[in-house]
Design a protein around this motif. Structure first.
Motif, PDB file in Angstrom:
ATOM      1  N   PRO A 101      -2.408  11.168  -4.082  1.00 30.59           N
ATOM      2  CA  PRO A 101      -1.092  10.571  -3.844  1.00 30.59           C
ATOM      3  C   PRO A 101       0.058  11.530  -4.184  1.00 30.59           C
ATOM      4  O   PRO A 101       1.195  11.290  -3.787  1.00 30.59           O
ATOM      5  CB  PRO A 101      -1.080   9.355  -4.766  1.00 30.59           C
ATOM      6  CG  PRO A 101      -2.082   9.647  -5.817  1.00 30.59           C
ATOM      7  CD  PRO A 101      -3.113  10.536  -5.202  1.00 30.59           C
ATOM      8  N   ALA A 161      -3.261   5.851  -5.588  1.00 30.26           N
ATOM      9  CA  ALA A 161      -3.885   5.870  -4.263  1.00 30.26           C
ATOM     10  C   ALA A 161      -4.292   4.449  -3.888  1.00 30.26           C
ATOM     11  O   ALA A 161      -4.941   3.759  -4.670  1.00 30.26           O
ATOM     12  CB  ALA A 161      -5.097   6.795  -4.272  1.00 30.26           C
ATOM     13  N   GLU A 203       1.246   4.194  -3.064  1.00 30.29           N
ATOM     14  CA  GLU A 203       1.022   5.631  -2.920  1.00 30.29           C
ATOM     15  C   GLU A 203       2.250   6.434  -3.350  1.00 30.29           C
ATOM     16  O   GLU A 203       2.120   7.441  -4.049  1.00 30.29           O
ATOM     17  CB  GLU A 203       0.624   6.011  -1.489  1.00 30.29           C
ATOM     18  CG  GLU A 203       0.213   7.480  -1.433  1.00 30.29           C
ATOM     19  CD  GLU A 203      -0.364   7.920  -0.101  1.00 30.29           C
ATOM     20  OE1 GLU A 203       0.104   7.435   0.934  1.00 30.29           O
ATOM     21  OE2 GLU A 203      -1.272   8.788  -0.125  1.00 30.29           O
ATOM     22  N   ARG A 234       0.837  -1.217   0.000  1.00 28.06           N
ATOM     23  CA  ARG A 234       0.000   0.000   0.000  1.00 28.06           C
ATOM     24  C   ARG A 234       0.863   1.256   0.000  1.00 28.06           C
ATOM     25  O   ARG A 234       0.617   2.212  -0.733  1.00 28.06           O
ATOM     26  CB  ARG A 234      -0.895   0.033   1.245  1.00 28.06           C
ATOM     27  CG  ARG A 234      -2.043  -0.920   1.173  1.00 28.06           C
ATOM     28  CD  ARG A 234      -2.722  -1.093   2.533  1.00 28.06           C
ATOM     29  NE  ARG A 234      -3.531  -2.291   2.482  1.00 28.06           N
ATOM     30  CZ  ARG A 234      -4.810  -2.298   2.125  1.00 28.06           C
ATOM     31  NH1 ARG A 234      -5.429  -1.180   1.848  1.00 28.06           N
ATOM     32  NH2 ARG A 234      -5.479  -3.432   2.046  1.00 28.06           N
ATOM     33  N   TYR A 274      -6.581   5.293  -8.838  1.00 30.31           N
ATOM     34  CA  TYR A 274      -6.967   4.792  -7.515  1.00 30.31           C
ATOM     35  C   TYR A 274      -7.122   3.280  -7.641  1.00 30.31           C
ATOM     36  O   TYR A 274      -7.794   2.796  -8.558  1.00 30.31           O
ATOM     37  CB  TYR A 274      -8.284   5.441  -7.072  1.00 30.31           C
ATOM     38  CG  TYR A 274      -8.985   4.732  -5.936  1.00 30.31           C
ATOM     39  CD1 TYR A 274      -8.382   4.631  -4.678  1.00 30.31           C
ATOM     40  CD2 TYR A 274     -10.240   4.161  -6.116  1.00 30.31           C
ATOM     41  CE1 TYR A 274      -9.018   3.964  -3.643  1.00 30.31           C
ATOM     42  CE2 TYR A 274     -10.887   3.506  -5.079  1.00 30.31           C
ATOM     43  CZ  TYR A 274     -10.273   3.407  -3.842  1.00 30.31           C
ATOM     44  OH  TYR A 274     -10.904   2.745  -2.820  1.00 30.31           O
ATOM     45  N   PRO A 289     -10.418   7.109  -2.642  1.00 28.98           N
ATOM     46  CA  PRO A 289      -9.145   7.468  -2.012  1.00 28.98           C
ATOM     47  C   PRO A 289      -9.336   8.511  -0.914  1.00 28.98           C
ATOM     48  O   PRO A 289     -10.240   9.354  -0.991  1.00 28.98           O
ATOM     49  CB  PRO A 289      -8.327   8.048  -3.164  1.00 28.98           C
ATOM     50  CG  PRO A 289      -9.331   8.488  -4.174  1.00 28.98           C
ATOM     51  CD  PRO A 289     -10.512   7.584  -4.035  1.00 28.98           C
ATOM     52  N   GLN A 321      -9.365   1.849  -0.309  1.00 31.27           N
ATOM     53  CA  GLN A 321      -9.949   2.194   0.991  1.00 31.27           C
ATOM     54  C   GLN A 321     -11.327   1.566   1.084  1.00 31.27           C
ATOM     55  O   GLN A 321     -12.071   1.554   0.109  1.00 31.27           O
ATOM     56  CB  GLN A 321     -10.102   3.721   1.131  1.00 31.27           C
ATOM     57  CG  GLN A 321      -8.834   4.513   0.929  1.00 31.27           C
ATOM     58  CD  GLN A 321      -7.803   4.281   2.028  1.00 31.27           C
ATOM     59  OE1 GLN A 321      -8.135   3.811   3.109  1.00 31.27           O
ATOM     60  NE2 GLN A 321      -6.554   4.602   1.748  1.00 31.27           N
TER      61      GLN A 321
END
Lengths: 240, 155
Positions: free
Chosen positions: B118, B106, B101, B97, B151, B114, B109
């Motif tokens: 990022p 991103a 980023e 993760r 994302y 996101p 989640q």
């Protein structure tokens, strides 16, 4: 377990995946083009799982590829809805919305199927289809409740495709589950979305049938198969 | 001819070095698609789960696992595809993760979008499209620095 039932699911995703891939490079905007191609990719991936299992269960040396490329129109078991031509973006997205709404409920129900391999494919597919339904729902709302032009086109698309909705809920013993039982949940999502879209649900409950039984496909399927199957039929030993 | 069989830990560390073909900043292990490694007699069995069912990277990933392990002297190898339980982004490692980023993607989640850009880390972001350059990504935009970004979808 009915091999026909597996073929029905695999043929739906195959034929709609092929239809959507016709948009690749022709989408009205780059983002839409990418989204349609991504949806097509997911559907073709799901096809490999469904037709792969169907081939394995039929036990006669078939593979997912031989089922996809070496059958003729009358042996396909997809819904009439998915073989309908793309026409404009409105028809494509309305077709997608109607299919996704059914597909989502159907896969959700199949995740509890007694056959672990069927349940596994449904669990995998429903994650992808959740995204498909979210996008086609958003698009139907945006275009239905959009400009006069987009509204008119979406209503025309709905009226045109409505007679193909009923077949999704027709049921017989070859199905993997009771398709008729999906109708209430389908109707809830449909009416909520249409209301927000300012579109009017047609009243007629007449529907065309013959796709999932193979008895009477529309003329569009054969033309599509001619394009889709030409390479493996011309060069049967060709390998990717 | 064969010396001692490689340990399971060795195999994990070898696979940790194989980059994802489409997002090379993370490894196959970071991605969470390696579900098991075991010796079955003299055959090394690797269980791999696909991310998205149609993702073309899946085939490439199998080739790369095979090439990497052959180079380490593994003679008998079996790759098992497992689709249940289906792959989930919960299986992405924390290291993966963080790497995503810093690479400009991103990370997924649970909330479905996101938490921040990022690039500039601003929290004002908006969705452009549910779909992106690969099946696993969506397109978002930062309304602060105005940069679009990928994302990694949560599934």
């Amino acid at each position: 377990m009915s091999v026909q039932g597996l073929i029905r699911l695999g043929d739906n995703t195959l034929i709609l995946g092929q239809r959507l891939s016709e948009w690749c490079g022709h989408g009205p905007a780059l983002e839409e083009d990418i989204a349609l191609a991504n949806t097509a990719l997911d559907l073709i991936g799901q096809t490999q799982l469904w037709l792969g299992l169907a081939a394995e269960r039929s036990g006669n040396g078939q593979t997912a590829d031989t089922l996809a490329y070496h059958r003729d129109a009358w042996d396909f078991r997809n819904l009439l809805l998915v073989e309908q031509p793309n026409k404009d973006f409105a028809v494509t997205m309305m077709r997608q919305f109607l299919f996704d709404t059914w597909h989502y409920e159907m896969l959700n129900a199949l995740t509890d199927h007694i056959d672990p391999e069927i349940s596994a494919i449904a669990q995998k597919s429903v994650k992808e289809v959740t995204y498909h339904r979210e996008r086609s729902t958003d698009t139907v709302i945006a275009l239905g409740d959009g400009t006069d032009e987009s509204h008119t086109r979406m209503q025309t698309a709905l009226d045109r495709l409505w007679p193909y909705v009923g077949e999704m809920f027709s049921a017989d013993e070859d199905d993997l589950m009771d398709m008729a039982a999906l109708r209430p949940k389908f109707d809830v999502h449909l009416s909520e979305t249409l209301q927000e879209s300012t579109l009017t649900q047609p009243e007629s409950d007449f529907f065309h049938q013959g796709g999932k039984t193979g008895a009477r496909h529309s003329e569009h399927l054969g033309h599509m198969l001619a394009t889709m199957q030409v390479l493996p039929r011309s060069y049967p030993d060709a390998k990717w | 001819m064969v010396e001692t069989a490689a340990s399971i830990d060795d195999v994990w560390s070898w696979l940790e070095e194989i980059p994802d073909p489409e997002i090379p900043v993370i490894s196959l292990v970071d991605l969470g698609i390696i579900r098991g490694i075991r010796w079955h007699e003299d055959t090394l069995e690797i269980t791999v789960t696909p991310t998205y069912s149609g993702c073309p990277a899946t085939t490439v990933i199998n080739f790369e696992i095979e090439a990497a392990l052959r180079a380490k002297g593994i003679e008998h190898l079996s790759l098992v595809r497992q689709i249940a339980p289906p792959w989930t982004t919960d299986w992405l490692s924390d290291k993966g993760r963080a790497k995503l980023e810093s690479y400009g993607i991103a990370p997924p989640q649970v909330a479905g979008g996101p938490t921040r850009c990022p690039h500039c880390h601003a929290t004002a972001v908006e969705k452009i499209s549910q779909f992106g350059s690969t099946p696993c990504k969506a397109q978002w935009r930062c309304t602060d620095c105005l940069e679009p970004f990928d994302y990694f979808k949560c599934i």
